[in-house]
Design a protein around this motif. Structure first.
Motif, PDB file in Angstrom:
ATOM      1  N   GLY A  89     -10.241   7.961  13.989  1.00 61.94           N
ATOM      2  CA  GLY A  89      -9.063   8.798  13.818  1.00 61.94           C
ATOM      3  C   GLY A  89      -8.210   8.484  12.613  1.00 61.94           C
ATOM      4  O   GLY A  89      -7.060   8.924  12.528  1.00 61.94           O
ATOM      5  N   VAL A  90      -8.753   7.726  11.655  1.00 63.51           N
ATOM      6  CA  VAL A  90      -8.019   7.395  10.433  1.00 63.51           C
ATOM      7  C   VAL A  90      -8.646   8.157   9.268  1.00 63.51           C
ATOM      8  O   VAL A  90      -9.868   8.195   9.134  1.00 63.51           O
ATOM      9  CB  VAL A  90      -8.055   5.878  10.142  1.00 63.51           C
ATOM     10  N   SER A  91      -7.800   8.779   8.433  1.00 61.87           N
ATOM     11  CA  SER A  91      -8.316   9.556   7.306  1.00 61.87           C
ATOM     12  C   SER A  91      -7.530   9.210   6.050  1.00 61.87           C
ATOM     13  O   SER A  91      -6.370   8.797   6.121  1.00 61.87           O
ATOM     14  CB  SER A  91      -8.207  11.063   7.602  1.00 61.87           C
ATOM     15  N   LEU A  92      -8.168   9.378   4.889  1.00 65.33           N
ATOM     16  CA  LEU A  92      -7.578   9.002   3.599  1.00 65.33           C
ATOM     17  C   LEU A  92      -7.529  10.185   2.647  1.00 65.33           C
ATOM     18  O   LEU A  92      -8.520  10.885   2.462  1.00 65.33           O
ATOM     19  CB  LEU A  92      -8.395   7.866   2.963  1.00 65.33           C
ATOM     20  N   VAL A  93      -6.352  10.384   2.031  1.00 66.38           N
ATOM     21  CA  VAL A  93      -6.212  11.281   0.888  1.00 66.38           C
ATOM     22  C   VAL A  93      -6.180  10.373  -0.339  1.00 66.38           C
ATOM     23  O   VAL A  93      -5.188   9.697  -0.586  1.00 66.38           O
ATOM     24  CB  VAL A  93      -4.923  12.118   0.960  1.00 66.38           C
ATOM     25  N   PRO A  94      -7.276  10.316  -1.117  1.00 55.79           N
ATOM     26  CA  PRO A  94      -7.360   9.312  -2.179  1.00 55.79           C
ATOM     27  C   PRO A  94      -6.500   9.639  -3.390  1.00 55.79           C
ATOM     28  O   PRO A  94      -6.141  10.789  -3.636  1.00 55.79           O
ATOM     29  CB  PRO A  94      -8.852   9.333  -2.555  1.00 55.79           C
ATOM     30  N   GLU A  95      -6.189   8.607  -4.136  1.00 56.51           N
ATOM     31  CA  GLU A  95      -5.488   8.785  -5.401  1.00 56.51           C
ATOM     32  C   GLU A  95      -6.379   9.585  -6.351  1.00 56.51           C
ATOM     33  O   GLU A  95      -7.592   9.402  -6.393  1.00 56.51           O
ATOM     34  CB  GLU A  95      -5.174   7.416  -6.009  1.00 56.51           C
ATOM     35  N   GLY A  96      -5.782  10.499  -7.108  1.00 58.34           N
ATOM     36  CA  GLY A  96      -6.559  11.291  -8.045  1.00 58.34           C
ATOM     37  C   GLY A  96      -7.325  12.432  -7.417  1.00 58.34           C
ATOM     38  O   GLY A  96      -8.182  13.047  -8.037  1.00 58.34           O
ATOM     39  N   ILE A 158      -6.084  17.227   0.731  1.00 59.48           N
ATOM     40  CA  ILE A 158      -5.399  17.019   2.008  1.00 59.48           C
ATOM     41  C   ILE A 158      -6.132  17.758   3.125  1.00 59.48           C
ATOM     42  O   ILE A 158      -6.342  17.216   4.217  1.00 59.48           O
ATOM     43  CB  ILE A 158      -3.933  17.484   1.915  1.00 59.48           C
ATOM     44  N   GLY A 159      -6.548  19.004   2.843  1.00 56.58           N
ATOM     45  CA  GLY A 159      -7.273  19.778   3.841  1.00 56.58           C
ATOM     46  C   GLY A 159      -8.559  19.093   4.270  1.00 56.58           C
ATOM     47  O   GLY A 159      -8.891  19.053   5.464  1.00 56.58           O
ATOM     48  N   LEU A 170      -3.676   8.247   5.735  1.00 58.02           N
ATOM     49  CA  LEU A 170      -3.317   7.402   4.606  1.00 58.02           C
ATOM     50  C   LEU A 170      -3.294   8.270   3.359  1.00 58.02           C
ATOM     51  O   LEU A 170      -4.299   8.929   3.042  1.00 58.02           O
ATOM     52  CB  LEU A 170      -4.325   6.266   4.439  1.00 58.02           C
ATOM     53  N   MET A 171      -2.173   8.280   2.628  1.00 57.61           N
ATOM     54  CA  MET A 171      -2.034   9.143   1.451  1.00 57.61           C
ATOM     55  C   MET A 171      -1.681   8.282   0.239  1.00 57.61           C
ATOM     56  O   MET A 171      -0.634   7.622   0.212  1.00 57.61           O
ATOM     57  CB  MET A 171      -0.962  10.206   1.686  1.00 57.61           C
ATOM     58  N   ASP A 172      -2.552   8.305  -0.770  1.00 63.60           N
ATOM     59  CA  ASP A 172      -2.383   7.455  -1.949  1.00 63.60           C
ATOM     60  C   ASP A 172      -1.864   8.274  -3.129  1.00 63.60           C
ATOM     61  O   ASP A 172      -2.627   8.954  -3.814  1.00 63.60           O
ATOM     62  CB  ASP A 172      -3.717   6.786  -2.294  1.00 63.60           C
ATOM     63  N   GLU A 173      -0.569   8.224  -3.342  1.00 66.74           N
ATOM     64  CA  GLU A 173       0.117   8.877  -4.462  1.00 66.74           C
ATOM     65  C   GLU A 173      -0.245  10.358  -4.607  1.00 66.74           C
ATOM     66  O   GLU A 173      -0.735  10.792  -5.649  1.00 66.74           O
ATOM     67  CB  GLU A 173      -0.152   8.114  -5.758  1.00 66.74           C
ATOM     68  N   PRO A 174       0.012  11.157  -3.585  1.00 71.02           N
ATOM     69  CA  PRO A 174      -0.328  12.580  -3.661  1.00 71.02           C
ATOM     70  C   PRO A 174       0.498  13.380  -4.660  1.00 71.02           C
ATOM     71  O   PRO A 174       0.129  14.502  -4.994  1.00 71.02           O
ATOM     72  CB  PRO A 174      -0.073  13.078  -2.231  1.00 71.02           C
ATOM     73  N   LEU A 203       2.279   6.516   3.474  1.00 69.06           N
ATOM     74  CA  LEU A 203       2.389   7.248   2.210  1.00 69.06           C
ATOM     75  C   LEU A 203       2.723   6.277   1.086  1.00 69.06           C
ATOM     76  O   LEU A 203       3.786   5.655   1.076  1.00 69.06           O
ATOM     77  CB  LEU A 203       3.489   8.309   2.343  1.00 69.06           C
ATOM     78  N   VAL A 204       1.806   6.123   0.142  1.00 70.25           N
ATOM     79  CA  VAL A 204       2.051   5.341  -1.068  1.00 70.25           C
ATOM     80  C   VAL A 204       2.523   6.299  -2.153  1.00 70.25           C
ATOM     81  O   VAL A 204       1.858   7.295  -2.431  1.00 70.25           O
ATOM     82  CB  VAL A 204       0.773   4.602  -1.524  1.00 70.25           C
ATOM     83  N   GLU A 205       3.681   6.012  -2.737  1.00 66.50           N
ATOM     84  CA  GLU A 205       4.248   6.961  -3.692  1.00 66.50           C
ATOM     85  C   GLU A 205       5.007   6.281  -4.827  1.00 66.50           C
ATOM     86  O   GLU A 205       5.661   5.262  -4.632  1.00 66.50           O
ATOM     87  CB  GLU A 205       5.201   7.939  -2.980  1.00 66.50           C
ATOM     88  N   GLN A 206       4.918   6.905  -6.019  1.00 71.84           N
ATOM     89  CA  GLN A 206       5.764   6.526  -7.156  1.00 71.84           C
ATOM     90  C   GLN A 206       6.988   7.436  -7.231  1.00 71.84           C
ATOM     91  O   GLN A 206       8.030   7.045  -7.739  1.00 71.84           O
ATOM     92  CB  GLN A 206       4.965   6.620  -8.469  1.00 71.84           C
ATOM     93  N   ASN A 207       6.837   8.663  -6.737  1.00 71.27           N
ATOM     94  CA  ASN A 207       7.957   9.601  -6.721  1.00 71.27           C
ATOM     95  C   ASN A 207       8.838   9.276  -5.512  1.00 71.27           C
ATOM     96  O   ASN A 207       8.804   9.950  -4.486  1.00 71.27           O
ATOM     97  CB  ASN A 207       7.453  11.046  -6.654  1.00 71.27           C
ATOM     98  N   VAL A 208       9.621   8.221  -5.660  1.00 68.98           N
ATOM     99  CA  VAL A 208      10.347   7.660  -4.521  1.00 68.98           C
ATOM    100  C   VAL A 208      11.354   8.648  -3.945  1.00 68.98           C
ATOM    101  O   VAL A 208      11.447   8.830  -2.731  1.00 68.98           O
ATOM    102  CB  VAL A 208      11.057   6.350  -4.937  1.00 68.98           C
ATOM    103  N   LYS A 209      12.102   9.299  -4.801  1.00 66.44           N
ATOM    104  CA  LYS A 209      13.169  10.199  -4.342  1.00 66.44           C
ATOM    105  C   LYS A 209      12.624  11.273  -3.419  1.00 66.44           C
ATOM    106  O   LYS A 209      13.210  11.568  -2.367  1.00 66.44           O
ATOM    107  CB  LYS A 209      13.862  10.834  -5.550  1.00 66.44           C
ATOM    108  N   GLU A 210      11.514  11.878  -3.779  1.00 68.01           N
ATOM    109  CA  GLU A 210      10.930  12.940  -2.966  1.00 68.01           C
ATOM    110  C   GLU A 210      10.272  12.386  -1.706  1.00 68.01           C
ATOM    111  O   GLU A 210      10.344  12.981  -0.631  1.00 68.01           O
ATOM    112  CB  GLU A 210       9.912  13.744  -3.788  1.00 68.01           C
TER     113      GLU A 210
END
Length: 245
Positions: A89-96, A158-159, A170-174, A203-210
């Motif tokens: 039940g774990v899924s990854l949205v990879p970076e890039g 994501i889909g 798990l979402m890597d810098e979407p 959620l791993v993110e560089q766009n912190v504000k959003e």
């Protein structure tokens, strides 16, 4: 006699204890302890090279740990590999985004259903469910992924991750390459899905504000270590964030 309600806490979805990960003999994470709670959106932030993406890849079995434990639902995993995590039940949205430019969205989804191990008899219903979460996919379903905009490609990624109907995403810098408005347009349906189903999101993110706008809790990393844990509203001041960086 009336049965008493069960108030025992749910086990953590994911946890690491004393995790050690590195590349070429250089440690990135050392004695790293981390917790993802049930039904929360946890935002992981920090400077480039802090070890955020390494943690996600290790949790999903794309990078092998050198020491320590990775726990799923309170149980230590002897082996950590993508297929086993997907089945759990774990899924990854990879970076890039990780799309195949030469495939159409339809072909990408067909391959994703097979990869996720969805039984043939359930694939049409599963695809319909993903389309109900991300209805905009229908607008470019027969187009090749390489001809799509950055936001459309991210929606495909994501889909595809949702095809396994995960309980942990798990979402890597979407947000990479996306305008803030488009980033929010992508994340709001996922946040709603999370609220409706109780899915946990890391959620791993560089766009912190959003990212803070949709998060329940924030963990700040620096040089492979956690230096701060906070609620989003505690970090909504740019000055506070700059202190952490």
């Amino acid at each position: 006699m009336t049965a008493q309600p069960n108030h025992e806490p749910q086990p953590l979805v994911l946890e690491t204890r004393g995790l050690v990960v590195g590349y070429g003999g250089r440690p990135v994470l050392r004695d790293f302890d981390f917790k993802l709670r049930p039904a929360e959106v946890l935002c992981l932030i920090g400077h480039n090279g802090a070890g955020k993406s390494t943690l996600l890849k290790t949790l999903f079995g794309l990078v092998q740990r050198q020491d320590g434990q990775i726990m799923l639902d309170g149980r230590a995993l002897e082996t950590v590999e993508p297929r086993r995590l997907t089945a759990a039940g774990v899924s990854l949205v990879p970076e890039g985004r990780g799309i195949f430019p030469g495939l159409t969205v339809a072909e990408t989804m067909k391959m994703g259903l097979w990869s996720a191990g969805v039984p043939a008899a359930e694939r049409a219903d599963r695809l319909d469910w993903v389309m109900s979460v991300l209805p905009a996919l229908k607008q470019f379903y027969e187009r090749r992924a390489g001809n799509l905009s950055g936001g459309q490609q991210q929606m495909v990624s994501i889909g595809r991750a949702l095809l396994s109907r995960p309980r942990c995403l798990l979402m890597d810098e979407p947000s990479i390459g996306l305008a803030p408005k488009l980033f929010q347009d992508l994340l709001q349906p996922i946040r709603q899905l999370q609220k409706d189903t109780g899915m946990a999101i890391l959620l791993v993110e560089q766009n912190v504000k959003e990212a803070l706008k949709i998060s329940d809790r924030v963990v700040v990393m620096k040089s492979g270590a956690i230096i701060r844990e906070a609620l989003p509203e505690e970090l909504n001041d740019n000055a506070k964030l700059m202190e952490l960086y």
